[in-house]
Scaffold this motif. Structure first.
Motif, PDB file in Angstrom:
ATOM      1  N   VAL B 130       0.836  -1.204   0.000  1.00 33.91           N
ATOM      2  CA  VAL B 130       0.000   0.000   0.000  1.00 33.91           C
ATOM      3  C   VAL B 130       0.870   1.253   0.000  1.00 33.91           C
ATOM      4  N   ARG B 131       2.017   1.166  -0.645  1.00 34.47           N
ATOM      5  CA  ARG B 131       2.916   2.316  -0.610  1.00 34.47           C
ATOM      6  C   ARG B 131       2.789   3.129  -1.889  1.00 34.47           C
ATOM      7  N   LEU B 132       2.863   4.452  -1.717  1.00 34.64           N
ATOM      8  CA  LEU B 132       2.883   5.378  -2.841  1.00 34.64           C
ATOM      9  C   LEU B 132       3.939   6.428  -2.534  1.00 34.64           C
ATOM     10  N   PRO B 133       4.495   7.064  -3.561  1.00 36.37           N
ATOM     11  CA  PRO B 133       5.420   8.164  -3.266  1.00 36.37           C
ATOM     12  C   PRO B 133       4.646   9.374  -2.750  1.00 36.37           C
ATOM     13  N   SER B 134       5.204  10.033  -1.741  1.00 34.64           N
ATOM     14  CA  SER B 134       4.560  11.243  -1.236  1.00 34.64           C
ATOM     15  C   SER B 134       4.892  12.417  -2.152  1.00 34.64           C
ATOM     16  N   LEU B 135       3.903  13.256  -2.404  1.00 30.47           N
ATOM     17  CA  LEU B 135       4.155  14.450  -3.208  1.00 30.47           C
ATOM     18  C   LEU B 135       4.278  15.686  -2.328  1.00 30.47           C
ATOM     19  N   THR B 136       4.365  15.472  -1.009  1.00 29.99           N
ATOM     20  CA  THR B 136       4.522  16.610  -0.103  1.00 29.99           C
ATOM     21  C   THR B 136       5.808  17.401  -0.364  1.00 29.99           C
ATOM     22  N   PRO B 137       6.937  16.740  -0.717  1.00 26.46           N
ATOM     23  CA  PRO B 137       8.117  17.549  -1.043  1.00 26.46           C
ATOM     24  C   PRO B 137       7.889  18.503  -2.213  1.00 26.46           C
ATOM     25  N   LEU B 138       6.910  18.211  -3.064  1.00 27.54           N
ATOM     26  CA  LEU B 138       6.641  19.102  -4.195  1.00 27.54           C
ATOM     27  C   LEU B 138       5.610  20.166  -3.831  1.00 27.54           C
ATOM     28  N   TRP B 139       4.537  19.736  -3.170  1.00 29.36           N
ATOM     29  CA  TRP B 139       3.486  20.676  -2.770  1.00 29.36           C
ATOM     30  C   TRP B 139       3.298  20.533  -1.282  1.00 29.36           C
ATOM     31  N   ARG B 140       3.647  21.537  -0.533  1.00 27.07           N
ATOM     32  CA  ARG B 140       3.545  21.463   0.923  1.00 27.07           C
ATOM     33  C   ARG B 140       2.091  21.283   1.348  1.00 27.07           C
ATOM     34  N   ALA B 141       1.173  21.774   0.501  1.00 28.94           N
ATOM     35  CA  ALA B 141      -0.244  21.692   0.840  1.00 28.94           C
ATOM     36  C   ALA B 141      -0.717  20.258   0.987  1.00 28.94           C
TER      37      ALA B 141
END
Lengths: 202, 211
Positions: B130-141
């Motif tokens: 159930v793993r996905l890459p986090s996109l938080t490093p790209l969009w802090r929101a």
């Protein structure tokens, strides 16, 4: 004391009362609520304390920021299961005599979130509630009505005997168990000494 | 904004190896979305943010979707020999589509004033992968919303700076927004029960409500 004699004496300028009446009169006119709100009901609670509705007329304008100094807890809003232990802990930290008004549909039963997984189905599952107010949210008038109901309740309390208030009964509990966060729900999900499920009688 | 097909072909040129699909949408809005494989999800999202034509600099919404195992039925016409005569017979074929969890990002561009672009990523299954890459490093929101997805759906975002539960407490084991979530049975009386609640009411008050 005989009511007729008392009013007769009062006309003569002699005021007679009992300790119980004086005590309850003092208590009922200085109910200091704990200043805490959980959701939109808190906005109505603030409105009730402001100039238009003026809760100060009932001696209850002093919202205390500390549970140690408060007499009344107004549970104003949705109690999520994550918040419930903190609410019970705040109640435990209040000194006796203490009272609870459950304000609004959420605080009395879970309200629109009753079927949800994260909302407590009424704060009366963990702490004894004196006055329930329905409404979503209740208007300030409803909160004032709850205050007056509570004042009547305090006024009618007898200081001795069977029905005496909890703070004068050394055997009555003053603190209530704080629920723990379990793996699927709060543990325990209710305090059976305070709350029992409704029984349907037909 | 360019069409999704143009964006897709440009991504495939810019991010080698990325497998991108356009997910159709037959609802009235007809808003299609880009499905990106999870290995290249981060690179594709970074490209979408940094490409001077697109400049998706704002993630307005991040949400999760749970797709449980589904049994798909389709009717297929098969030619069969019945009693020596060749006939067309309709057969019902059943296929099981394995379930997965999905994260959906709605991207807008403040600079270019366009959007939304709907970006989707899917996990391999609903149980252990159930793993996905986090996109938080790209969009802090996306930080809090990815935490919410982790909390309610159980997707684990790799590279998230602070992946904790956000709505439920830390010791909580379930993921309540999943379709197969079973909530604790703490039913109490309701005056007008209906549907599922009515069934539960029958279980709890067999004598009182059935009449």
């Amino acid at each position: 004391m005989d009511e007729g004699l008392r009013s007769e004496l009062q006309k003569q300028g002699v005021f007679v009362t009992t300790l119980e009446e004086l005590y309850n009169w003092g208590r009922k006119n200085s109910i200091w609520p704990l200043g805490f709100g959980l959701a939109c009901c808190a906005i109505e609670m603030m409105a009730a304390s402001m100039a238009r509705w003026d809760l100060a007329r009932f001696g209850a304008e002093v919202f205390r920021p500390s549970p140690r100094q408060a007499d009344l807890m107004i549970v104003a809003g949705t109690v999520t299961k994550k918040m419930a232990p903190q609410v019970v802990r705040l109640y435990n930290q209040m000194s006796e005599p203490k009272y609870v008004i459950a304000m609004g549909a959420c605080a009395i039963s879970g309200g629109p979130f009753k079927q949800g997984y994260n909302v407590l189905k009424g704060i009366d599952r963990y702490i004894p509630v004196d006055v329930h107010i329905p409404g979503c949210p209740p208007r300030p008038e409803a909160l004032i009505h709850a205050f007056m109901t509570l004042q009547e309740k305090i006024d009618a309390q007898q200081l001795k005997g069977e029905g005496r208030p909890r703070h004068l009964d050394p055997d009555a509990p003053s603190e209530f168990p704080i629920p723990e966060y379990g793996e699927h729900d709060l543990e325990p999900p209710k305090n059976p000494e305070v709350w029992r499920p409704a029984v349907v009688v037909r | 904004m360019e069409s999704l097909e143009q964006i897709k072909s440009r991504i495939e040129a810019a991010v080698p190896g990325a497998r991108i699909e356009i997910v159709p949408n037959d609802s009235p809005s007809g808003q299609r979305s880009l499905l990106v494989d999870r290995e290249h999800g981060f690179a594709v999202a970074k490209w979408l943010r940094d490409d001077p034509e697109l400049r998706f600099d704002y993630a307005s919404n991040v949400t999760g979707v749970d797709w449980p195992d589904a049994e798909l039925t389709e009717k297929v016409k098969v030619k069969k020999v019945v009693d020596g005569v060749e006939q067309e017979v309709e057969e019902v074929r059943k296929t099981v589509r394995p379930g997965y969890l999905e994260a959906v990002y709605h991207l807008y561009s403040m600079e270019r004033k366009h959007g939304p672009l709907v970006l989707r990523m899917r996990t391999a299954n609903r149980a252990d992968q159930v793993r996905l890459p986090s996109l938080t490093p790209l969009w802090r929101a996306a930080e809090l919303q990815e935490r919410e997805i982790y909390d309610l759906y159980g997707i684990v975002f790799d590279g998230h700076p602070d992946l904790r539960r956000i709505l439920m407490w830390d010791g909580f084991k379930d993921h309540p927004m999943r379709k197969d979530y079973v909530e604790p049975d703490d039913f109490e009386y309701e005056p007008t029960p209906h549907d599922e609640v009515l069934e539960r009411a029958w279980r709890h008050y067999p004598a009182g409500l059935k009449q």
